[in-house]
Design an enzyme around this catalytic site. Structure first.
Site, PDB file in Angstrom:
ATOM      1  N   SER A 284     -23.038   5.730 -11.741  1.00 43.56           N
ATOM      2  CA  SER A 284     -24.018   6.283 -12.669  1.00 43.56           C
ATOM      3  C   SER A 284     -23.320   7.016 -13.803  1.00 43.56           C
ATOM      4  O   SER A 284     -22.228   7.586 -13.613  1.00 43.56           O
ATOM      5  CB  SER A 284     -24.891   7.269 -11.880  1.00 43.56           C
ATOM      6  OG  SER A 284     -25.599   8.100 -12.757  1.00 43.56           O
TER       7      SER A 284
ATOM      8  N   TYR B  19     -26.278  14.680  -5.741  1.00 40.01           N
ATOM      9  CA  TYR B  19     -26.371  13.228  -5.956  1.00 40.01           C
ATOM     10  C   TYR B  19     -25.216  12.761  -6.849  1.00 40.01           C
ATOM     11  O   TYR B  19     -24.484  11.824  -6.515  1.00 40.01           O
ATOM     12  CB  TYR B  19     -27.723  12.867  -6.590  1.00 40.01           C
ATOM     13  CG  TYR B  19     -27.753  11.470  -7.158  1.00 40.01           C
ATOM     14  CD1 TYR B  19     -27.832  10.359  -6.318  1.00 40.01           C
ATOM     15  CD2 TYR B  19     -27.663  11.233  -8.537  1.00 40.01           C
ATOM     16  CE1 TYR B  19     -27.828   9.066  -6.840  1.00 40.01           C
ATOM     17  CE2 TYR B  19     -27.656   9.959  -9.060  1.00 40.01           C
ATOM     18  CZ  TYR B  19     -27.739   8.877  -8.207  1.00 40.01           C
ATOM     19  OH  TYR B  19     -27.724   7.595  -8.722  1.00 40.01           O
TER      20      TYR B  19
ATOM     21  N   LYS C  67     -21.748  10.327  -6.112  1.00 38.16           N
ATOM     22  CA  LYS C  67     -21.301   9.138  -6.860  1.00 38.16           C
ATOM     23  C   LYS C  67     -19.846   9.295  -7.294  1.00 38.16           C
ATOM     24  O   LYS C  67     -19.055   8.361  -7.214  1.00 38.16           O
ATOM     25  CB  LYS C  67     -22.191   8.916  -8.093  1.00 38.16           C
ATOM     26  CG  LYS C  67     -23.600   8.471  -7.760  1.00 38.16           C
ATOM     27  CD  LYS C  67     -23.640   7.032  -7.256  1.00 38.16           C
ATOM     28  CE  LYS C  67     -25.015   6.631  -6.788  1.00 38.16           C
ATOM     29  NZ  LYS C  67     -25.065   5.356  -6.089  1.00 38.16           N
TER      30      LYS C  67
HETATM   31  P1  NAD Z   1     -33.842   2.369  -4.590  1.00 40.99           P
HETATM   32  O1  NAD Z   1     -34.067   3.592  -3.802  1.00 40.99           O
HETATM   33  O2  NAD Z   1     -35.027   1.639  -5.121  1.00 40.99           O
HETATM   34  O3  NAD Z   1     -32.942   1.329  -3.775  1.00 40.99           O
HETATM   35  C1  NAD Z   1     -31.985   1.743  -2.815  1.00 40.99           C
HETATM   36  C2  NAD Z   1     -32.258   0.953  -1.550  1.00 40.99           C
HETATM   37  O4  NAD Z   1     -31.283   1.290  -0.564  1.00 40.99           O
HETATM   38  C3  NAD Z   1     -33.626   1.254  -0.943  1.00 40.99           C
HETATM   39  O5  NAD Z   1     -34.326   0.045  -0.728  1.00 40.99           O
HETATM   40  C4  NAD Z   1     -33.318   1.967   0.377  1.00 40.99           C
HETATM   41  O6  NAD Z   1     -34.281   1.686   1.362  1.00 40.99           O
HETATM   42  C5  NAD Z   1     -31.936   1.427   0.698  1.00 40.99           C
HETATM   43  N1  NAD Z   1     -31.091   2.322   1.492  1.00 40.99           N
HETATM   44  C6  NAD Z   1     -30.847   3.642   1.272  1.00 40.99           C
HETATM   45  N2  NAD Z   1     -29.994   4.110   2.186  1.00 40.99           N
HETATM   46  C7  NAD Z   1     -29.678   3.073   3.008  1.00 40.99           C
HETATM   47  C8  NAD Z   1     -28.834   2.944   4.137  1.00 40.99           C
HETATM   48  N3  NAD Z   1     -28.137   3.986   4.621  1.00 40.99           N
HETATM   49  N4  NAD Z   1     -28.750   1.741   4.742  1.00 40.99           N
HETATM   50  C9  NAD Z   1     -29.449   0.685   4.269  1.00 40.99           C
HETATM   51  N5  NAD Z   1     -30.265   0.746   3.210  1.00 40.99           N
HETATM   52  C10 NAD Z   1     -30.362   1.932   2.573  1.00 40.99           C
HETATM   53  O7  NAD Z   1     -32.857   2.765  -5.816  1.00 40.99           O
HETATM   54  P2  NAD Z   1     -32.427   1.923  -7.082  1.00 40.99           P
HETATM   55  O8  NAD Z   1     -33.029   2.561  -8.276  1.00 40.99           O
HETATM   56  O9  NAD Z   1     -32.634   0.493  -6.825  1.00 40.99           O
HETATM   57  O10 NAD Z   1     -30.890   2.276  -7.109  1.00 40.99           O
HETATM   58  C11 NAD Z   1     -29.909   1.437  -6.531  1.00 40.99           C
HETATM   59  C12 NAD Z   1     -28.551   2.089  -6.652  1.00 40.99           C
HETATM   60  O11 NAD Z   1     -28.269   2.337  -8.025  1.00 40.99           O
HETATM   61  C13 NAD Z   1     -28.448   3.435  -5.939  1.00 40.99           C
HETATM   62  O12 NAD Z   1     -27.178   3.536  -5.353  1.00 40.99           O
HETATM   63  C14 NAD Z   1     -28.594   4.431  -7.065  1.00 40.99           C
HETATM   64  O13 NAD Z   1     -27.967   5.644  -6.781  1.00 40.99           O
HETATM   65  C15 NAD Z   1     -27.904   3.698  -8.209  1.00 40.99           C
HETATM   66  N6  NAD Z   1     -28.351   4.156  -9.526  1.00 40.99           N
HETATM   67  C16 NAD Z   1     -29.679   4.106  -9.835  1.00 40.99           C
HETATM   68  C17 NAD Z   1     -30.122   4.578 -11.073  1.00 40.99           C
HETATM   69  C18 NAD Z   1     -31.584   4.549 -11.431  1.00 40.99           C
HETATM   70  O14 NAD Z   1     -31.985   5.222 -12.391  1.00 40.99           O
HETATM   71  N7  NAD Z   1     -32.432   3.799 -10.728  1.00 40.99           N
HETATM   72  C19 NAD Z   1     -29.200   5.097 -12.007  1.00 40.99           C
HETATM   73  C20 NAD Z   1     -27.842   5.123 -11.662  1.00 40.99           C
HETATM   74  C21 NAD Z   1     -27.426   4.633 -10.415  1.00 40.99           C
HETATM   75  N1  UFG Z   2     -38.260  13.535 -18.740  1.00 43.92           N
HETATM   76  C1  UFG Z   2     -39.393  14.230 -19.112  1.00 43.92           C
HETATM   77  N2  UFG Z   2     -40.434  14.284 -18.239  1.00 43.92           N
HETATM   78  C2  UFG Z   2     -40.416  13.650 -17.023  1.00 43.92           C
HETATM   79  C3  UFG Z   2     -39.247  12.951 -16.649  1.00 43.92           C
HETATM   80  C4  UFG Z   2     -38.190  12.908 -17.531  1.00 43.92           C
HETATM   81  O1  UFG Z   2     -39.443  14.797 -20.206  1.00 43.92           O
HETATM   82  O2  UFG Z   2     -41.403  13.749 -16.275  1.00 43.92           O
HETATM   83  C5  UFG Z   2     -37.130  13.426 -19.681  1.00 43.92           C
HETATM   84  C6  UFG Z   2     -35.838  14.056 -19.176  1.00 43.92           C
HETATM   85  O3  UFG Z   2     -35.802  15.424 -19.462  1.00 43.92           O
HETATM   86  C7  UFG Z   2     -34.798  13.218 -19.919  1.00 43.92           C
HETATM   87  C8  UFG Z   2     -35.447  11.840 -20.046  1.00 43.92           C
HETATM   88  O4  UFG Z   2     -36.847  12.073 -19.879  1.00 43.92           O
HETATM   89  O5  UFG Z   2     -34.605  13.731 -21.212  1.00 43.92           O
HETATM   90  C9  UFG Z   2     -34.986  10.844 -18.974  1.00 43.92           C
HETATM   91  O6  UFG Z   2     -35.140  11.435 -17.693  1.00 43.92           O
HETATM   92  P1  UFG Z   2     -35.044  10.579 -16.338  1.00 43.92           P
HETATM   93  O7  UFG Z   2     -35.369  11.496 -15.214  1.00 43.92           O
HETATM   94  O8  UFG Z   2     -35.848   9.340 -16.479  1.00 43.92           O
HETATM   95  O9  UFG Z   2     -33.536  10.125 -16.298  1.00 43.92           O
HETATM   96  P2  UFG Z   2     -32.187  10.992 -16.245  1.00 43.92           P
HETATM   97  O10 UFG Z   2     -31.423  10.668 -17.490  1.00 43.92           O
HETATM   98  O11 UFG Z   2     -32.440  12.408 -15.978  1.00 43.92           O
HETATM   99  O12 UFG Z   2     -31.472  10.444 -14.935  1.00 43.92           O
HETATM  100  C10 UFG Z   2     -31.173   9.082 -14.733  1.00 43.92           C
HETATM  101  C11 UFG Z   2     -31.213   8.739 -13.247  1.00 43.92           C
HETATM  102  C12 UFG Z   2     -30.102   9.421 -12.516  1.00 43.92           C
HETATM  103  C13 UFG Z   2     -28.787   9.163 -13.158  1.00 43.92           C
HETATM  104  C14 UFG Z   2     -28.833   9.500 -14.626  1.00 43.92           C
HETATM  105  C15 UFG Z   2     -27.552   9.064 -15.283  1.00 43.92           C
HETATM  106  O13 UFG Z   2     -32.460   9.121 -12.696  1.00 43.92           O
HETATM  107  O14 UFG Z   2     -30.052   8.890 -11.213  1.00 43.92           O
HETATM  108  O15 UFG Z   2     -29.907   8.803 -15.262  1.00 43.92           O
HETATM  109  O16 UFG Z   2     -27.535   9.355 -16.635  1.00 43.92           O
HETATM  110  F1  UFG Z   2     -27.820   9.896 -12.571  1.00 43.92           F
END
Ligand code: NAD
Ligand code: UFG
Length: 337
Positions: free
Chosen positions: A124, A149, A153
């Site tokens: 991330s 979190y 990472k």
């Molecule tokens: P998500 O929660 O939708 O998907 C993660 C999946 O992993 C889920 O289906 C959950 O059931 C499964 N899981 C969790 N722990 C497990 C375990 N111990 N064993 C087996 N399965 C397990 O999340 P996502 O948004 O699809 O994110 C996927 C990956 O990308 C994550 O590692 C997350 O940290 C990373 N990531 C996501 C974002 C974002 O904004 N969505 C941003 C940066 C990084």
């Molecule tokens: N925001 C609002 N109101 C809300 C939610 C978000 O104003 O209800 C704003 C936040 O303050 C930020 C922007 O919208 O300015 C985006 O916020 P998000 O929560 O959608 O995303 P973040 O950038 O905070 O975080 C995301 C992922 C994290 C990851 C990060 C990496 O959720 O897992 O990007 O940059 F670590």
């Protein structure tokens, strides 16, 4: 080529299944369903017209992992499984280190035992911390993530770097995601958050369908065009296509590589709300609140390395991201439930 997708029943993992199958990979899914849905995998089967082997279980369970590696001749693992809520990680830090860090340790141990050395990991942009330099390039030193979190990472990244150094058989890609949004264009799969969404676009989408009354915008006094926070939103299908390119690159080269996956362009919260209103034709009521703790003002990617090394760049624009989110939300107002 067989790809094991951990977390394949989750948001990004389910979209990755579509991209992998379209690129002619055979996929196997492992998920404990703590935040995913078996329905997502079934819908991917519908989109791709392919049967997908699905194993419900936990990456921290080594017997379970070993049995999958025995049943399938896996060539590469794409590792999405983990917990991702920043707020929950502050309340339950040990759970986050257990799922994310211990989970990854268990996975790489299982891979070594099975003789599998190719891994793509979901990192991330949070590992850059609160950088004053924009855009964020992979060569910048990592910062101090502001929550457990983010720290999980960074720890995993460092652990995998040491692992790759210790044994040249490893071929590892760390993909630093910026802000994944959107859904598959079919509207069949998308993000289905449990409870109130933490992230901006799922929240806005639920306001648009009147599941939530109003959006709270966290801060309007940042030094940005309109005072609200700026992020590099990337369409989830572009993001997962980046994974396919990363796998192809890792097939040809060893060691550990880091690539940003973003678009290189930032949008403010108000710009996202405006775009959502014009695409959906719905009014999004909002109010300004104080800044959210731990938020950075701006965050966007330098995407040149992925362009040069992977031959990948995001193709979809803001209207695609918002339009596909809206289609998913309107077709599935309660998500998969
Ligand atoms: P998500 O929660 O939708 O998907 C993660 C999946 O992993 C889920 O289906 C959950 O059931 C499964 N899981 C969790 N722990 C497990 C375990 N111990 N064993 C087996 N399965 C397990 O999340 P996502 O948004 O699809 O994110 C996927 C990956 O990308 C994550 O590692 C997350 O940290 C990373 N990531 C996501 C974002 C974002 O904004 N969505 C941003 C940066 C990084
Ligand atoms: N925001 C609002 N109101 C809300 C939610 C978000 O104003 O209800 C704003 C936040 O303050 C930020 C922007 O919208 O300015 C985006 O916020 P998000 O929560 O959608 O995303 P973040 O950038 O905070 O975080 C995301 C992922 C994290 C990851 C990060 C990496 O959720 O897992 O990007 O940059 F670590």
């Amino acid at each position: 080529m067989n790809v094991l997708v951990t977390g394949g029943a989750g948001y990004i993992g389910s979209h990755a299944l579509v991209a992998l199958i379209e690129a002619n990979y055979d996929v196997v899914v492992l998920d404990n369903l703590i935040n995913g849905s078996a329905e997502a995998v079934m819908r991917v089967e519908k989109i791709t017209q392919r049967k997908i082997p699905f194993y419900e279980g936990d990456i921290r369970d080594s017997n379970f992992l070993n049995s999958i590696f025995k049943n399938h001749d896996i060539d590469v693992v794409v590792h999405f499984a983990g917990l991702k809520s920043v707020g929950n990680s502050v309340k339950n830090p040990i759970e986050y280190f257990d799922f994310n860090v211990n989970g990854t340790i268990s996975l790489v141990k299982g891979m070594e035992l099975a003789g599998i050395y190719r891994l793509v990991f979901s990192s991330s942009a949070t590992v850059y911390g609160d950088s004053s330099i924009m855009p964020l390039h992979e060569d910048l030193p990592t910062g101090e993530p502001k929550n457990p979190y983010g720290r999980s990472k960074l720890i995993i990244e460092q652990m995998l770097q040491d692992l790759a150094k210790s044994n040249s058989r490893w071929s590892i890609g760390l993909l630093r995601y910026f802000n994944p949004v959107g859904a598959h264009e079919s509207g069949l799969i998308g993000e289905s958050p449990q409870g109130t969404p933490n992230n901006l676009l799922p929240y806005v989408a639920q306001v648009a369908v009147r599941r939530l009354p109003k959006l709270a915008i966290f801060g309007n006094d940042y030094d940005t065009i309109d005072g609200t926070g700026i992020r590099d939103y990337i369409h989830v299908m572009d993001l997962v296509e980046g994974h396919v390119k990363a796998i192809k690159k890792l097939e040809k080269s060893g060691g550990l590589k880091i690539w940003n996956l973003g678009t290189g362009k930032g949008y403010s919260v108000l710009e996202m709300v405006d775009a959502f209103e014009s695409v959906s034709g719905r009014n999004i009521p909002y109010y300004f609140q104080h800044r959210r703790e731990g938020d950075v003002a701006v965050c966007w990617a330098d995407v040149s390395l992925a362009e040069i090394e992977l031959g990948w760049r995001a193709k979809r624009d803001l209207l695609d991201m918002v339009g596909d989110t809206w289609r998913w939300q309107i077709q599935n107002p309660e998500g998969y439930r």
